[in-house]
Motif scaffolding. Structure first.
Motif, PDB file in Angstrom:
ATOM      1  N   PRO A  84       0.821  -1.216   0.000  1.00 37.79           N
ATOM      2  CA  PRO A  84       0.000   0.000   0.000  1.00 37.79           C
ATOM      3  C   PRO A  84       0.853   1.263   0.000  1.00 37.79           C
ATOM      4  O   PRO A  84       1.995   1.266   0.474  1.00 37.79           O
ATOM      5  CB  PRO A  84      -0.791  -0.116   1.298  1.00 37.79           C
ATOM      6  N   HIS A  85       0.287   2.325  -0.550  1.00 39.60           N
ATOM      7  CA  HIS A  85       0.933   3.637  -0.513  1.00 39.60           C
ATOM      8  C   HIS A  85       0.797   4.256   0.877  1.00 39.60           C
ATOM      9  O   HIS A  85      -0.251   4.135   1.526  1.00 39.60           O
ATOM     10  CB  HIS A  85       0.254   4.592  -1.495  1.00 39.60           C
ATOM     11  N   VAL A 106       0.137  -7.590   5.725  1.00 44.40           N
ATOM     12  CA  VAL A 106       0.964  -6.737   4.867  1.00 44.40           C
ATOM     13  C   VAL A 106       2.290  -6.437   5.570  1.00 44.40           C
ATOM     14  O   VAL A 106       2.302  -6.074   6.747  1.00 44.40           O
ATOM     15  CB  VAL A 106       0.228  -5.422   4.525  1.00 44.40           C
ATOM     16  N   GLU A 107       3.396  -6.558   4.815  1.00 38.66           N
ATOM     17  CA  GLU A 107       4.717  -6.275   5.367  1.00 38.66           C
ATOM     18  C   GLU A 107       5.560  -5.426   4.424  1.00 38.66           C
ATOM     19  O   GLU A 107       6.783  -5.376   4.546  1.00 38.66           O
ATOM     20  CB  GLU A 107       5.452  -7.593   5.661  1.00 38.66           C
ATOM     21  N   GLN A 108       4.898  -4.757   3.468  1.00 38.47           N
ATOM     22  CA  GLN A 108       5.607  -3.925   2.497  1.00 38.47           C
ATOM     23  C   GLN A 108       4.859  -2.607   2.326  1.00 38.47           C
ATOM     24  O   GLN A 108       3.648  -2.543   2.542  1.00 38.47           O
ATOM     25  CB  GLN A 108       5.709  -4.639   1.145  1.00 38.47           C
ATOM     26  N   ALA A 109       5.595  -1.569   1.925  1.00 35.35           N
ATOM     27  CA  ALA A 109       4.966  -0.261   1.765  1.00 35.35           C
ATOM     28  C   ALA A 109       5.732   0.581   0.764  1.00 35.35           C
ATOM     29  O   ALA A 109       6.955   0.471   0.641  1.00 35.35           O
ATOM     30  CB  ALA A 109       4.905   0.475   3.112  1.00 35.35           C
ATOM     31  N   GLU A 153      12.179   8.119   9.315  1.00 34.67           N
ATOM     32  CA  GLU A 153      12.901   8.457  10.546  1.00 34.67           C
ATOM     33  C   GLU A 153      12.139   8.092  11.811  1.00 34.67           C
ATOM     34  O   GLU A 153      12.749   7.991  12.885  1.00 34.67           O
ATOM     35  CB  GLU A 153      13.225   9.952  10.556  1.00 34.67           C
ATOM     36  N   THR A 154      10.822   7.869  11.732  1.00 32.38           N
ATOM     37  CA  THR A 154      10.062   7.497  12.930  1.00 32.38           C
ATOM     38  C   THR A 154      10.452   6.119  13.440  1.00 32.38           C
ATOM     39  O   THR A 154      10.256   5.808  14.627  1.00 32.38           O
ATOM     40  CB  THR A 154       8.545   7.491  12.646  1.00 32.38           C
ATOM     41  N   GLY A 155      10.972   5.268  12.563  1.00 31.94           N
ATOM     42  CA  GLY A 155      11.321   3.907  12.961  1.00 31.94           C
ATOM     43  C   GLY A 155      10.129   2.975  13.095  1.00 31.94           C
ATOM     44  O   GLY A 155      10.284   1.809  13.481  1.00 31.94           O
ATOM     45  N   LEU A 156       8.931   3.452  12.736  1.00 32.69           N
ATOM     46  CA  LEU A 156       7.724   2.662  12.966  1.00 32.69           C
ATOM     47  C   LEU A 156       7.609   1.456  12.035  1.00 32.69           C
ATOM     48  O   LEU A 156       7.065   0.421  12.428  1.00 32.69           O
ATOM     49  CB  LEU A 156       6.483   3.550  12.820  1.00 32.69           C
ATOM     50  N   PHE A 157       8.100   1.588  10.829  1.00 32.19           N
ATOM     51  CA  PHE A 157       8.012   0.447   9.910  1.00 32.19           C
ATOM     52  C   PHE A 157       8.902  -0.691  10.405  1.00 32.19           C
ATOM     53  O   PHE A 157       8.516  -1.864  10.361  1.00 32.19           O
ATOM     54  CB  PHE A 157       8.409   0.879   8.495  1.00 32.19           C
ATOM     55  N   ASP A 158      10.070  -0.353  10.910  1.00 27.65           N
ATOM     56  CA  ASP A 158      10.955  -1.359  11.477  1.00 27.65           C
ATOM     57  C   ASP A 158      10.365  -1.945  12.752  1.00 27.65           C
ATOM     58  O   ASP A 158      10.392  -3.161  12.970  1.00 27.65           O
ATOM     59  CB  ASP A 158      12.323  -0.729  11.762  1.00 27.65           C
ATOM     60  N   ARG A 216       9.933  -4.764   3.533  1.00 30.88           N
ATOM     61  CA  ARG A 216      10.326  -4.135   2.264  1.00 30.88           C
ATOM     62  C   ARG A 216       9.695  -2.762   2.158  1.00 30.88           C
ATOM     63  O   ARG A 216       8.480  -2.613   2.361  1.00 30.88           O
ATOM     64  CB  ARG A 216       9.925  -5.003   1.074  1.00 30.88           C
ATOM     65  N   LEU A 217      10.520  -1.750   1.827  1.00 30.93           N
ATOM     66  CA  LEU A 217      10.052  -0.376   1.697  1.00 30.93           C
ATOM     67  C   LEU A 217      10.522   0.187   0.362  1.00 30.93           C
ATOM     68  O   LEU A 217      11.721   0.141   0.060  1.00 30.93           O
ATOM     69  CB  LEU A 217      10.594   0.491   2.843  1.00 30.93           C
TER      70      LEU A 217
END
Length: 307
Positions: free
Chosen positions: A83-84, A108-111, A133-138, A144-145
């Motif tokens: 997703p975007h 979902v694990e990609q963005a 920079e928020t670190g939230l995806f990690d 995958r980003l």
């Protein structure tokens, strides 16, 4: 985006001969949908290869619940969903985390992280770097980003029409990838001419930007439709390809396909194996079914379609 054609494939008289270079180049392509267009497809498994990466475009005003529901459906049908995350329509860190968790809950694990198409941010974020920079995806295990790329520039970022600030942002993102476990790549706007794309990709490599490129391409559509989207999306130098075609009355009413553009890139990739374009991303401006039929015809061998 143009409305989706009726579900189901139309019969073709005879398959066109496939180029091994082109078929290899198109293998593993991705495609883009929106919730309202996805609703018109009964089963994506009937038109897309199993495991295709499907981006879900988030247009300003689309409720996050609709986005997540579309992501859940596509995941259940066996597709990789990306997703975007448009920075300028996300109100702040709490909202960003809510979105990430909602997507994670449905697998979902990609963005794809991008600034977004609105002029003024609604909250704290104005670009994808601030979200990274928020670190939230990690924190929530996104693996995958992807980030946006603009081979022909972006006047929202570089008002003078150049690529200086766009390139600076890509250098920052390239450095970021060395500090994270996530796989990253550049997904670009759609283009129509191979030479400027090859020049841009080579320039990135010369500048030490190692992020692989997923080149954007417009799927088959009416010429008028493509010109309209190209002008809205800021596609510049390669717009002349469409303008030349529009001037040829014998071709004016024929659907435009990206075959020539893709063949040039595929041939260059075959001659230059370390060319940093590794994949193709399809914008189905003339409809998802039309785009899928084109990719099957030119890119996939028999038996690769899921159903």
């Amino acid at each position: 985006m143009a409305s989706i054609l009726s579900f189901g494939r139309k019969a073709t008289a005879a398959p066109r001969p496939q180029s091994g270079e082109l078929s290899a180049f198109l293998d593993g392509y991705s495609i883009e949908v929106m919730p309202r267009t996805a609703e018109k497809i009964d089963d994506f498994r009937a038109i897309l290869p199993a495991g295709t990466r499907v981006y879900i475009a988030h247009i300003d005003g689309t409720p996050i619940d609709e986005m997540v529901a579309t992501a859940a459906r596509l995941t259940e049908e066996g597709f990789i969903v990306m997703p975007h995350f448009p920075a300028r329509i996300i109100a702040g860190k709490d909202v960003l985390e809510h979105w990430i968790k909602a997507y994670k809950d449905v697998g979902v694990e990609q963005a794809l992280l991008l600034a977004g198409g609105v002029n003024q941010p609604v909250g704290d974020f104005s670009d994808s770097m601030q979200m990274l920079e928020t670190g939230l995806f990690d924190k929530h295990g996104f693996k995958r980003l992807h980030v946006a790329g603009h081979p022909e520039g972006n006047r929202d970022i570089d008002p003078d029409g150049g690529i200086a600030r766009v390139s600076e942002a890509l250098r920052w993102k390239n450095d970021f990838q060395s500090r994270t476990d996530a796989e990253m790549a550049i997904a670009t706007q759609f283009c129509f001419e191979a030479a400027p794309v090859i020049e841009w990709a080579n320039l990135l490599k010369e500048e030490g930007i190692t992020l692989p490129i997923h080149i954007g391409v417009a799927g088959p559509a009416k010429l008028q439709t493509l010109i309209k989207f190209a002008m809205v999306c800021g596609v510049g130098p390669s717009l002349r390809v469409l303008q030349r075609r529009a001037a040829d009355l014998s071709k004016l009413m024929l659907p435009f396909t990206p075959e020539a553009f893709l063949r040039e890139l595929a041939e260059h990739k075959a001659r230059t194996p370390d060319f940093n374009i590794e994949s193709v991303h399809v914008f189905p401006l003339g409809g998802i079914t039309k785009a899928a039929e084109f990719m099957d015809e030119y890119g996939l061998s028999a038996g690769r379609v899921a159903v």
